[in-house]
Design a protein around this motif. Sequence first.
Motif, mmCIF file in Angstrom:
data_model
loop_
_atom_site.group_PDB
_atom_site.id
_atom_site.type_symbol
_atom_site.label_atom_id
_atom_site.label_comp_id
_atom_site.label_asym_id
_atom_site.label_seq_id
_atom_site.Cartn_x
_atom_site.Cartn_y
_atom_site.Cartn_z
ATOM 1 N N ILE A 172 0.434 -1.511 0.124
ATOM 2 C CA ILE A 172 -0.169 -0.189 0.253
ATOM 3 C C ILE A 172 1.221 0.875 -0.029
ATOM 4 C CG2 ILE A 172 -1.834 1.167 1.376
ATOM 5 C CD1 ILE A 172 -1.967 -1.347 2.012
ATOM 6 N N LEU A 173 1.702 1.311 0.066
ATOM 7 C CA LEU A 173 2.787 2.247 1.004
ATOM 8 C C LEU A 173 3.478 2.647 -0.158
ATOM 9 C CD1 LEU A 173 4.335 1.447 4.335
ATOM 10 C CD2 LEU A 173 2.623 4.009 4.274
ATOM 11 N N LEU A 174 3.504 1.736 -0.803
ATOM 12 C CA LEU A 174 4.500 1.310 -2.494
ATOM 13 C C LEU A 174 3.614 2.595 -3.724
ATOM 14 C CD1 LEU A 174 5.592 -1.623 -3.581
ATOM 15 C CD2 LEU A 174 7.193 0.247 -3.324
ATOM 16 N N TRP A 175 2.395 3.408 -3.379
ATOM 17 C CA TRP A 175 2.011 3.736 -4.722
ATOM 18 C C TRP A 175 2.208 5.366 -3.709
ATOM 19 C CZ3 TRP A 175 -1.693 7.570 -2.912
ATOM 20 C CH2 TRP A 175 -1.856 8.466 -4.365
ATOM 21 N N PRO A 176 1.699 6.060 -2.539
ATOM 22 C CA PRO A 176 2.602 7.441 -2.110
ATOM 23 C C PRO A 176 4.290 7.243 -2.129
ATOM 24 C CG PRO A 176 1.615 6.217 -0.193
ATOM 25 C CD PRO A 176 1.524 5.007 -1.172
ATOM 26 N N LEU A 177 4.679 6.151 -1.776
ATOM 27 C CA LEU A 177 6.516 6.674 -2.070
ATOM 28 C C LEU A 177 6.506 6.519 -3.211
ATOM 29 C CD1 LEU A 177 8.287 6.278 0.357
ATOM 30 C CD2 LEU A 177 8.793 3.790 -1.025
ATOM 31 N N HIS A 178 6.162 6.401 -4.194
ATOM 32 C CA HIS A 178 6.189 6.466 -5.503
ATOM 33 C C HIS A 178 5.874 8.243 -6.144
ATOM 34 C CE1 HIS A 178 7.369 5.775 -10.291
ATOM 35 N NE2 HIS A 178 5.770 6.138 -10.492
ATOM 36 N N VAL A 179 4.395 8.615 -5.437
ATOM 37 C CA VAL A 179 4.277 9.415 -6.213
ATOM 38 C C VAL A 179 5.340 10.896 -5.544
ATOM 39 C CG1 VAL A 179 2.170 11.275 -5.814
ATOM 40 C CG2 VAL A 179 1.336 8.539 -6.409
ATOM 41 N N TYR A 180 5.756 10.649 -4.308
ATOM 42 C CA TYR A 180 6.248 11.739 -3.231
ATOM 43 C C TYR A 180 7.581 11.576 -2.882
ATOM 44 C CZ TYR A 180 1.364 12.772 -1.794
ATOM 45 O OH TYR A 180 0.577 12.992 -2.128
ATOM 46 N N PHE A 199 11.050 10.780 2.679
ATOM 47 C CA PHE A 199 11.708 10.046 3.448
ATOM 48 C C PHE A 199 10.693 9.541 4.681
ATOM 49 C CE2 PHE A 199 15.336 12.079 1.892
ATOM 50 C CZ PHE A 199 15.876 11.595 1.662
ATOM 51 N N VAL A 200 9.675 10.168 4.898
ATOM 52 C CA VAL A 200 8.861 9.832 5.827
ATOM 53 C C VAL A 200 8.487 8.738 5.826
ATOM 54 C CG1 VAL A 200 6.274 9.845 6.451
ATOM 55 C CG2 VAL A 200 8.058 11.829 6.685
ATOM 56 N N PHE A 201 7.437 8.408 4.242
ATOM 57 C CA PHE A 201 6.766 7.167 3.418
ATOM 58 C C PHE A 201 7.716 6.098 3.308
ATOM 59 C CE2 PHE A 201 3.075 9.689 1.912
ATOM 60 C CZ PHE A 201 2.281 9.910 2.758
ATOM 61 N N LEU A 202 9.268 6.403 3.114
ATOM 62 C CA LEU A 202 10.404 5.142 2.805
ATOM 63 C C LEU A 202 10.332 4.896 4.475
ATOM 64 C CD1 LEU A 202 12.488 4.543 1.141
ATOM 65 C CD2 LEU A 202 13.879 5.860 1.990
ATOM 66 N N GLY A 203 10.888 5.173 5.581
ATOM 67 C CA GLY A 203 10.348 5.075 6.761
ATOM 68 C C GLY A 203 9.395 4.680 7.221
ATOM 69 N N LEU A 204 8.368 4.402 7.159
ATOM 70 C CA LEU A 204 7.077 4.083 7.053
ATOM 71 C C LEU A 204 7.161 2.680 6.191
ATOM 72 C CD1 LEU A 204 4.463 6.163 7.077
ATOM 73 C CD2 LEU A 204 4.851 5.019 9.231
ATOM 74 N N PHE A 205 7.483 2.624 5.334
ATOM 75 C CA PHE A 205 7.615 0.883 4.222
ATOM 76 C C PHE A 205 8.581 0.301 4.899
ATOM 77 C CE2 PHE A 205 10.371 -0.355 1.004
ATOM 78 C CZ PHE A 205 9.235 -1.721 0.007
ATOM 79 N N THR A 206 10.045 1.002 5.430
ATOM 80 C CA THR A 206 11.275 -0.104 6.239
ATOM 81 C C THR A 206 10.520 -0.583 6.895
ATOM 82 O OG1 THR A 206 12.596 1.627 4.539
ATOM 83 C CG2 THR A 206 13.491 0.059 6.061
ATOM 84 N N ALA A 207 9.773 0.345 8.154
ATOM 85 C CA ALA A 207 9.717 -0.170 9.414
ATOM 86 C C ALA A 207 8.346 -1.372 9.688
ATOM 87 C CB ALA A 207 9.146 1.022 10.068
ATOM 88 N N SER A 208 7.821 -1.209 8.525
ATOM 89 C CA SER A 208 6.459 -2.342 8.004
ATOM 90 C C SER A 208 7.560 -3.382 7.674
ATOM 91 C CB SER A 208 5.175 -2.008 7.228
ATOM 92 O OG SER A 208 6.096 -1.337 6.218
ATOM 93 N N LEU A 209 8.239 -3.466 6.530
ATOM 94 C CA LEU A 209 9.052 -5.143 6.090
ATOM 95 C C LEU A 209 9.677 -5.169 7.185
ATOM 96 C CD1 LEU A 209 9.929 -3.886 2.318
ATOM 97 C CD2 LEU A 209 8.155 -6.397 3.351
ATOM 98 N N TRP A 250 13.315 6.011 -5.032
ATOM 99 C CA TRP A 250 13.408 4.608 -5.926
ATOM 100 C C TRP A 250 14.428 3.801 -5.679
ATOM 101 C CZ3 TRP A 250 8.498 3.775 -5.386
ATOM 102 C CH2 TRP A 250 8.199 2.261 -6.051
ATOM 103 N N ALA A 251 15.404 4.893 -6.399
ATOM 104 C CA ALA A 251 17.017 3.286 -6.616
ATOM 105 C C ALA A 251 17.368 2.605 -5.373
ATOM 106 C CB ALA A 251 18.020 4.558 -6.378
ATOM 107 N N SER A 252 16.825 3.127 -4.008
ATOM 108 C CA SER A 252 17.092 2.938 -3.065
ATOM 109 C C SER A 252 16.724 1.742 -2.042
ATOM 110 C CB SER A 252 17.555 4.223 -1.406
ATOM 111 O OG SER A 252 16.051 4.174 -1.148
#
Length: 205
Positions: free
Chosen positions: A85-93, A101-111, A180-182
């Motif tokens: 789910i977080l991939l969408w806002p992560l790609h958009v923003y 970085f906020v969405f990247l942190g949430l994405f990383t923490a959830s995984l 996105w590269a990271s």
Amino acid sequence: MFEFTRVSTKEDREGDIEEGVLYPGISHGENQLRWGFIRKVYGILAAQMVLTTAVSFLTVLYAPINELLRGNSGLLLFFVFLPFILLWPLHVYQQKHPLNFVFLGLFTASLSLTVGVSCANTDGKIVLEALILTSAVMFFPVGPTSNAIIGGLGAVLFSGYIIYDTENLIKRFTYDEYIWASVTLYLDILNLFLAILRMLRQGDN
């Protein structure tokens, strides 16, 4: 009309040796910019790996978190699907600071939570072996042949993804696509670790 050619200094030559030419035909300025981009991506990737390690250790060592996730299948399922789910806002923003970085942190923490649950339900020795093999990007078949083949194919597949995405990092990603590269490299490494962990766990059983 006179043409003046800048003589390369000792510092320039040392800089070229230190950084290296990424691929033939790239200009000196482009080469320096690309190296800066690569360092930025790997810096973000290192922060993701540190966060994943910290969350995983907390999940493994603090029993209430692990028991809560294992005992509540709905909550665990939520955290399994949350990264998608977080991939969408992560790609958009991805180019909008600080939301990227906020969405990247949430994405990383959830995984990291799901990785922590997998590690908590695996023998510590096997987790350590998987970490070592992932760090070295190597594959050693263990256990029954069928398990070794399945795990080995997964390890080879994600190792190939790492090579492919590293080439994209060098040649194709634009300078503003560092988030996105990271993410792509992080997912490659995480999937490689989980494939090796699955292989070793099945072999141990």
